[in-house]
Design a protein around this motif. Structure first.
Motif, PDB file in Angstrom:
ATOM      1  N   THR A  61      39.599  36.632  33.988  1.00  0.00           N
ATOM      2  CA  THR A  61      38.717  37.058  34.685  1.00  0.00           C
ATOM      3  C   THR A  61      38.912  37.585  35.173  1.00  0.00           C
ATOM      4  OG1 THR A  61      38.791  34.883  36.374  1.00  0.00           O
ATOM      5  CG2 THR A  61      37.204  34.610  34.149  1.00  0.00           C
ATOM      6  N   GLY A  62      39.867  37.912  35.803  1.00  0.00           N
ATOM      7  CA  GLY A  62      40.462  39.462  37.523  1.00  0.00           C
ATOM      8  C   GLY A  62      39.737  40.362  36.727  1.00  0.00           C
ATOM      9  N   LEU A  65      37.009  42.043  36.769  1.00  0.00           N
ATOM     10  CA  LEU A  65      36.060  42.209  37.437  1.00  0.00           C
ATOM     11  C   LEU A  65      35.319  43.300  38.209  1.00  0.00           C
ATOM     12  CD1 LEU A  65      35.196  41.647  40.777  1.00  0.00           C
ATOM     13  CD2 LEU A  65      38.001  43.043  40.867  1.00  0.00           C
ATOM     14  N   THR A  87      29.988  41.589  29.984  1.00  0.00           N
ATOM     15  CA  THR A  87      30.941  42.181  30.010  1.00  0.00           C
ATOM     16  C   THR A  87      31.704  40.760  29.564  1.00  0.00           C
ATOM     17  OG1 THR A  87      30.475  43.711  31.824  1.00  0.00           O
ATOM     18  CG2 THR A  87      32.722  42.601  31.295  1.00  0.00           C
ATOM     19  N   CYS A  89      34.188  38.226  28.321  1.00  0.00           N
ATOM     20  CA  CYS A  89      35.705  37.614  27.980  1.00  0.00           C
ATOM     21  C   CYS A  89      35.724  36.433  27.948  1.00  0.00           C
ATOM     22  CB  CYS A  89      35.544  37.736  29.548  1.00  0.00           C
ATOM     23  SG  CYS A  89      37.553  36.877  31.027  1.00  0.00           S
ATOM     24  N   LEU A  92      41.784  34.515  29.612  1.00  0.00           N
ATOM     25  CA  LEU A  92      42.991  33.113  29.625  1.00  0.00           C
ATOM     26  C   LEU A  92      42.944  32.670  30.338  1.00  0.00           C
ATOM     27  CD1 LEU A  92      44.598  35.446  27.516  1.00  0.00           C
ATOM     28  CD2 LEU A  92      43.143  34.068  26.543  1.00  0.00           C
TER      29      LEU A  92
ATOM     30  N   THR B  21      33.226  34.136  27.467  1.00  0.00           N
ATOM     31  CA  THR B  21      32.051  33.665  28.733  1.00  0.00           C
ATOM     32  C   THR B  21      32.093  35.570  29.234  1.00  0.00           C
ATOM     33  OG1 THR B  21      33.798  33.488  30.240  1.00  0.00           O
ATOM     34  CG2 THR B  21      33.197  31.663  29.024  1.00  0.00           C
ATOM     35  N   ASP B  22      30.531  35.519  30.176  1.00  0.00           N
ATOM     36  CA  ASP B  22      30.579  36.916  31.281  1.00  0.00           C
ATOM     37  C   ASP B  22      30.891  36.172  32.285  1.00  0.00           C
ATOM     38  OD1 ASP B  22      29.849  38.509  31.952  1.00  0.00           O
ATOM     39  OD2 ASP B  22      28.134  39.068  31.282  1.00  0.00           O
ATOM     40  N   PRO B  23      31.909  36.093  32.820  1.00  0.00           N
ATOM     41  CA  PRO B  23      31.957  35.073  34.370  1.00  0.00           C
ATOM     42  C   PRO B  23      31.725  35.824  35.578  1.00  0.00           C
ATOM     43  CG  PRO B  23      34.419  36.148  33.720  1.00  0.00           C
ATOM     44  CD  PRO B  23      33.381  36.413  32.823  1.00  0.00           C
ATOM     45  N   LEU B  25      33.057  34.837  38.442  1.00  0.00           N
ATOM     46  CA  LEU B  25      34.493  34.417  38.970  1.00  0.00           C
ATOM     47  C   LEU B  25      35.417  34.926  38.701  1.00  0.00           C
ATOM     48  CD1 LEU B  25      34.465  30.734  40.531  1.00  0.00           C
ATOM     49  CD2 LEU B  25      33.382  32.662  41.550  1.00  0.00           C
ATOM     50  N   ARG B  26      36.505  36.022  40.212  1.00  0.00           N
ATOM     51  CA  ARG B  26      37.258  36.402  39.559  1.00  0.00           C
ATOM     52  C   ARG B  26      38.437  35.284  39.352  1.00  0.00           C
ATOM     53  NH1 ARG B  26      33.572  39.341  37.378  1.00  0.00           N
ATOM     54  NH2 ARG B  26      31.937  39.869  39.194  1.00  0.00           N
ATOM     55  N   CYS B  27      39.869  36.351  39.678  1.00  0.00           N
ATOM     56  CA  CYS B  27      40.968  35.687  38.852  1.00  0.00           C
ATOM     57  C   CYS B  27      41.321  34.879  40.013  1.00  0.00           C
ATOM     58  CB  CYS B  27      41.893  36.014  38.012  1.00  0.00           C
ATOM     59  SG  CYS B  27      42.776  37.879  39.061  1.00  0.00           S
ATOM     60  N   ASN B  30      42.583  37.677  42.497  1.00  0.00           N
ATOM     61  CA  ASN B  30      41.646  37.617  44.081  1.00  0.00           C
ATOM     62  C   ASN B  30      41.787  37.143  45.019  1.00  0.00           C
ATOM     63  OD1 ASN B  30      38.766  38.525  43.986  1.00  0.00           O
ATOM     64  ND2 ASN B  30      39.234  40.527  44.729  1.00  0.00           N
ATOM     65  N   TYR B  54      42.974  46.988  41.816  1.00  0.00           N
ATOM     66  CA  TYR B  54      41.789  47.120  42.407  1.00  0.00           C
ATOM     67  C   TYR B  54      41.055  45.633  42.676  1.00  0.00           C
ATOM     68  CZ  TYR B  54      41.289  51.960  41.174  1.00  0.00           C
ATOM     69  OH  TYR B  54      41.424  53.156  41.333  1.00  0.00           O
ATOM     70  N   LEU B  55      41.376  44.907  42.214  1.00  0.00           N
ATOM     71  CA  LEU B  55      41.276  43.516  42.703  1.00  0.00           C
ATOM     72  C   LEU B  55      41.799  43.648  43.937  1.00  0.00           C
ATOM     73  CD1 LEU B  55      42.589  41.633  39.946  1.00  0.00           C
ATOM     74  CD2 LEU B  55      40.799  41.643  40.311  1.00  0.00           C
ATOM     75  N   ASN B  58      39.513  45.079  46.035  1.00  0.00           N
ATOM     76  CA  ASN B  58      38.040  44.544  46.041  1.00  0.00           C
ATOM     77  C   ASN B  58      37.851  43.445  47.179  1.00  0.00           C
ATOM     78  OD1 ASN B  58      36.474  41.477  45.541  1.00  0.00           O
ATOM     79  ND2 ASN B  58      35.583  42.801  44.260  1.00  0.00           N
ATOM     80  N   PHE B 143      45.761  34.543  35.976  1.00  0.00           N
ATOM     81  CA  PHE B 143      45.315  32.944  34.572  1.00  0.00           C
ATOM     82  C   PHE B 143      45.709  31.471  35.431  1.00  0.00           C
ATOM     83  CE2 PHE B 143      50.128  34.408  33.408  1.00  0.00           C
ATOM     84  CZ  PHE B 143      50.768  33.118  34.544  1.00  0.00           C
ATOM     85  N   ARG B 144      46.003  32.210  36.510  1.00  0.00           N
ATOM     86  CA  ARG B 144      46.166  30.368  36.557  1.00  0.00           C
ATOM     87  C   ARG B 144      44.981  29.662  37.219  1.00  0.00           C
ATOM     88  NH1 ARG B 144      51.900  29.265  39.513  1.00  0.00           N
ATOM     89  NH2 ARG B 144      52.871  30.958  39.362  1.00  0.00           N
ATOM     90  N   ASP B 369      27.765  31.024  33.528  1.00  0.00           N
ATOM     91  CA  ASP B 369      28.079  32.353  33.720  1.00  0.00           C
ATOM     92  C   ASP B 369      27.071  33.330  33.563  1.00  0.00           C
ATOM     93  OD1 ASP B 369      27.412  32.223  31.346  1.00  0.00           O
ATOM     94  OD2 ASP B 369      29.400  33.170  30.130  1.00  0.00           O
ATOM     95  N   VAL B 370      26.634  34.824  33.001  1.00  0.00           N
ATOM     96  CA  VAL B 370      25.717  34.990  32.778  1.00  0.00           C
ATOM     97  C   VAL B 370      25.041  34.932  31.928  1.00  0.00           C
ATOM     98  CG1 VAL B 370      25.077  37.724  33.485  1.00  0.00           C
ATOM     99  CG2 VAL B 370      26.481  37.766  34.427  1.00  0.00           C
ATOM    100  N   ARG B 408      26.971  37.373  46.817  1.00  0.00           N
ATOM    101  CA  ARG B 408      27.791  37.979  45.737  1.00  0.00           C
ATOM    102  C   ARG B 408      27.190  39.574  46.138  1.00  0.00           C
ATOM    103  NH1 ARG B 408      28.301  39.108  40.673  1.00  0.00           N
ATOM    104  NH2 ARG B 408      30.815  38.715  40.267  1.00  0.00           N
TER     105      ARG B 408
END
Lengths: 475, 452
Positions: A61-62, A65, A87, A89, A92, B21-23, B25-27, B30, B54-55, B58, B143-144, B369-370, B408
């Motif tokens: 999901t990053g 972003l 957007t 995703c 994974l 999904t259109d999340p 939350l970031r990874c 981040n 870029y993460l 942010n 991915f964690r 999600d969105v 946000r």
């Protein structure tokens, strides 16, 4: 002219700098503190410029972003009048990394179609899916049989190339949507090299000026690829008589490819900064279409309208040294286009701090500009190669201030974040009050900016902003 | 004040079965960057391709770092490093920056290097003797998990790597955990309010995990008697670790964070009980409530006209759960949709308890999600939405009267940080409602032109 500064690491012309980069004498590598966008980002930028597309990011999901927050919501929804579009995703996770994500991707395409009813789905692979070897092309092929729209895949792993390759590969992918022409659209062109979406709704932009001028001549536009164009427009892209670009740097690859593969000529011209370049740009499009006479009429009329501004710019810039430093906004190719414009108005242009990395990344455009006679004096300083932020580098600010003192009658073209002891022409694209900079309206705006700089040169500069950018320490 | 978890089965996570999904939350990368950048006098090196930087950017903005004090670096991995491994370039980069005047360099690994097996821990161990600053490797590939998992991963590494255990306990002390796992875009104001309250109660803050935190504070964190978790989304694992490793007891556990009068009262009372400062608590509550009421009497918030208007809350759990009571009690609206970004069991339990206690039965979406938000808004059709700019656009065409942007990304730029916690927080939230109300009334077009 002697800049008299011992912090200079290169002083020559653009051709000499290019030679040094090509021969490896200057290494085109950015410091560890500088990271431009990756291939995935720029691929996304292009794909998101197509209307009703689902960019399906095959990664964690990053990766989406910046895209969902900055491009989709802030830029497209808030500024460009675009409705909220997805957007998407595959999100994974560790398990997908171990066992592969192809099954999930196939499901995701089906879900995306069911949820969003798009005109197009583009799978964008990320580092994870690239490394584990998910076959995104085959999944796209399979998935296309199961949904009611085209499904394309783009290998856009972040490690797979620099920002430039993302643009180029995405534009190349878009060509797969172009269908064999059923007819020729007379007097119609495509504009190539746009991204993100349409122009802002509230202010006039460079692309708007181009559209206006083409409209005045009577030239029609099939699609602005990819500036909010539809899949239908892309399908018909081969029916046009000519391709042109709003920016040679961005459009060149797709223009060349369409010329090579489909035989559609591409108008090779630089950015329309100043009267000569604007004239060249418009004639470069109109002449192959057989509309030269109409274009000349428009040019004459427009020139007449901006005659006072042209006269003013000649008077204001003649005999001056135009120190041009445009690193991040609006970018190096614009700096070189401005150098040409400054010369046209009688100034001697000196471009400062174009990183060798930029020369490498924009090599085709730089070479094209050299071919057209743009070969300004270039200075690179030590600060350019230090760790830290380009935009707020105390070192390059100090060096710039020193260099300016070495020239007679200098005028600085850049942005107001710099404080050289000379008039400052604020060319940032962040101030919509003086957009566009392209075309004839651009001449008016640049004249206004030069006037501001010269007439207000004795007004005090902001101690607050300077302290904010560079600190208050003296050493 | 601690409460037992409820026994009834929790609602299932709505996010698990979907492939597309259109999340919101970031990874994890981040979240880890957001945590590491909260430590002052340090730098962050992303061992990643250049896009992951870029993460970090942010996170840099969210932690309000100053680029004159904090530097971010990146190894900018390309195909070569993915094929042959990136340990050499990591070592080269660390050597390149070895003269930086910092006390720690956090090395964060992204997806690519972790999949190909780069050993960032090994590289850091090898190079540690060559550099003057501490090298802290954090394995936090995107991915964690989500950004909240990344916060937990980073806190775990930082605590295990940096905390000294031979320190004396400081009486009446606390360490603050995960203030940055909060979707208030100006969350440092919430943290500042908490610190102010603790100071008034005579409680010493030993360390904050993390925001402008010197390494020395983290090293001494075992001297804290208690921990105070400032998020419902992340940090619980760190609080549990502090408890088991150093006997640091968590206070205010299991109660909503202090947004709104009742929540603030309850939260302050829990603190007052633990630190034997109930008298001070009572004073703060009385002063705070008096101030809020007097201010409202003078300014007349229009929120009072939204009596029992159907509302939606789309947010993280940290802001979203306390908002449920605030919106229901103080503003007298009726939450008919609660959509939270996360779906962990403690989040579900806390929300269920709040809904039960208030006698509410809204549609609840966990792990939204969105897409799910848009569909839920279509289904519920609230008149007021507490959310972000995304919900403003997701509500288009649904006749939503007001979208109050509280989490946000928000439209309004804020130069001065605004807290949601505590009594000023109530006024800040009223102000957002008021401004949205005013904008909602404002004519979008003129009916005719003036003559002059």
């Amino acid at each position: 002219m002697n800049p008299g500064n011992n912090s200079i690491v290169f002083h020559g012309d653009l051709q000499q700098l290019l030679n040094k980069v090509e021969t490896g004498e200057m290494i085109p590598k950015l410091q560890a503190s500088h990271a431009p966008m990756c291939k995935f980002f720029t691929s996304y930028y292009v794909i998101s410029g197509i209307r009703h597309v689902v960019p399906l990011v095959h990664g964690p999901t990053g990766c989406p972003l910046y895209m969902s927050d900055f491009v989709r919501t802030r830029e497209c929804c808030e500024i460009r009048g675009v409705p909220l579009e997805p957007t998407a995703c595959t999100s994974l996770n560790e398990s997908n990394i171990i066992y592969g994500g192809e099954g999930k991707l196939l499901e995701a395409v089906k879900e995306a179609y069911a949820k969003y009813h798009p005109d197009l789905i583009v799978i964008l692979s990320c580092c994870c899916s690239g490394i584990i070897g998910d076959d995104v092309e085959s999944i796209a092929h399979e998935a296309e049989k199961l949904v009611g729209c085209r499904v394309l895949a783009l290998r856009s792993e972040g490690f797979g190339g620099d920002f430039r390759s993302g643009y180029e590969d995405a534009f190349k992918l878009i060509m797969d949507l172009m269908e064999p022409p059923e007819k020729k659209m007379k007097g119609t062109i495509n504009i190539l090299g746009a991204r993100w979406g349409p122009t802002p709704t509230e202010f006039n932009w460079d692309m708007d000026e181009i559209e206006r001028l083409l409209g005045e001549v009577g030239i029609k536009i099939n699609a602005i690829i990819a500036g909010g164009c539809t899949v239908e427009q892309i399908k018909h892209a081969r029916e046009v008589e000519l391709n042109a670009s709003w920016c040679f740097d961005w459009g060149q690859k797709l223009g060349d490819l369409m010329q090579e593969r489909f035989g559609i000529p591409y108008s090779n011209t630089g950015q329309p900064y100043g009267p000569e370049a604007t004239k060249e740009w418009l004639l470069g499009v109109a002449t192959p279409l057989g509309m030269e006479a109409e274009a000349i009429k428009v040019i004459e009329r427009e020139i007449k309208e901006v005659e006072p501004d042209i006269k003013y710019l000649r008077k204001a810039l003649s005999g001056k040294t135009a120190i041009i430093e445009i690193s991040e906004f609006p970018g190096p190719i614009r700096a070189l286009s401005l150098a040409r414009m400054a010369e046209e108005f009688g100034a001697h242009p000196v471009v400062i701090n174009v990183h060798p990395y930029t020369i490498k990344e924009r090599m085709p455009s730089i070479k094209f500009l050299l071919e057209t006679g743009v070969n300004p004096e270039i200075i690179l300083t030590k600060g350019l190669f230090r760790l830290g932020s380009f935009r707020s580098s105390k070192e390059t600010e100090d060096e710039l201030e020193e260099i300016v003192k070495g020239y007679e009658n200098p005028i600085f073209f850049g942005n107001s974040g710099r404080f050289p002891p000379c008039p400052v022409v604020n060319l940032t694209l962040m101030n919509p009050a003086f957009q566009p900079q392209y075309g004839f309206r651009g001449i008016k705006n640049i004249a206004a900016l030069v006037r501001q700089a010269l007439e207000n040169k004795n007004l005090p500069r902001s101690r607050l902003f300077k302290g904010m950018l560079y600190g208050t320490r003296t050493n | 004040m601690e409460q037992e978890p409820i026994k009834e089965p929790a609602a299932p996570s709505a996010s698990s079965s979907e492939a597309c999904t259109d999340p919101y939350l970031r990874c994890a990368f981040n979240g880890a960057a957001l945590t590491a950048l909260g430590i002052s006098n340090s730098a962050l090196l992303a061992h990643s391709p250049q896009g992951c930087e870029y993460l970090v950017n942010n996170a840099f903005a969210s932690q309000e770092c100053d680029y004159m004090e904090t530097m971010t670096l990146c190894t900018k991995l390309c195909v070569d490093e993915i094929v042959h491994g990136g340990e050499d370039i990591l070592a080269r980069t660390i050597r390149e920056v070895k003269d930086l005047p910092i006390s720690a360099l956090f090395v964060l690994s992204a997806c690519g290097p972790e999949i190909v097996g780069d050993d960032i821990v090994g590289v850091c161990e090898t190079l540690q003797p060559e550099v003057k600053f501490r090298l802290v490797p954090i394995e936090c590939a995107g991915f964690r998990g989500s950004q909240y998992d990344g916060i937990d991963i980073a806190l775990d590494t930082i605590l295990k790597k940096l905390v000294k255990d031979n320190v004396e306990k400081v009486p009446n002390s606390v360490c603050l955990v995960a203030p940055h796992a909060n979707a208030n875009p100006t969350w440092p104001a919430d943290l500042a309010w908490v610190k102010q309250v603790l100071s008034r109660m005579g409680v010493k803050v030993v360390a904050t995990l993390t925001h402008r935190t010197p390494i020395a504070e983290i090293e001494n964190i075992a001297s804290a008697e208690t921990s105070l978790l400032l998020s419902h989304d992340a940090g619980q694992k760190a609080a549990d670790y502090l408890s088991s490793a150093y006997g640091i007891k968590q206070v205010c556990k299991g109660i909503p964070l202090p947004i709104g009068m009742t929540n603030t009262h309850r939260w302050l009372t829990a603190l007052g009980e633990r630190f034997d400062a109930l008298k001070t608590t009572e004073e703060m509550v009385a002063e705070g409530e008096r101030m809020v009421m007097a201010t409202c009497r003078r300014k007349w918030p229009m929120a009072r006209f939204l009596y029992r208007t159907p509302a939606a809350i789309v947010a993280d759990a940290t802001v979203g759960i306390p908002l449920v009571r605030f919106v229901t009690e103080e503003m007298e609206m009726t939450p008919e949709l609660v959509a939270l970004y996360t779906s962990q069991r403690p989040v579900r339990e806390l929300l269920e308890r709040e809904l039960q206690s208030l006698g509410l039965n809204p549609k609840v979406v966990y792990g939204t999600d969105v897409y799910k938000t848009r569909k839920s808004l279509q289904e519920v059709r609230p008149q007021v939405v507490f959310g972000s700019t995304i919900e403003r656009h997701a509500s288009e065409g649904l006749s939503v009267a007001y979208v109050i942007e509280v989490v946000r990304m928000v439209r309004q730029f804020r130069m001065i940080n605004r807290e949601y916690f505590g009594y000023n927080g109530i006024l800040n939230l009223f102000e957002y409602v008021q401004n949205e109300w005013t904008m909602g009334w404002r004519s979008k077009e003129k009916r005719y032109g003036a003559k002059w």
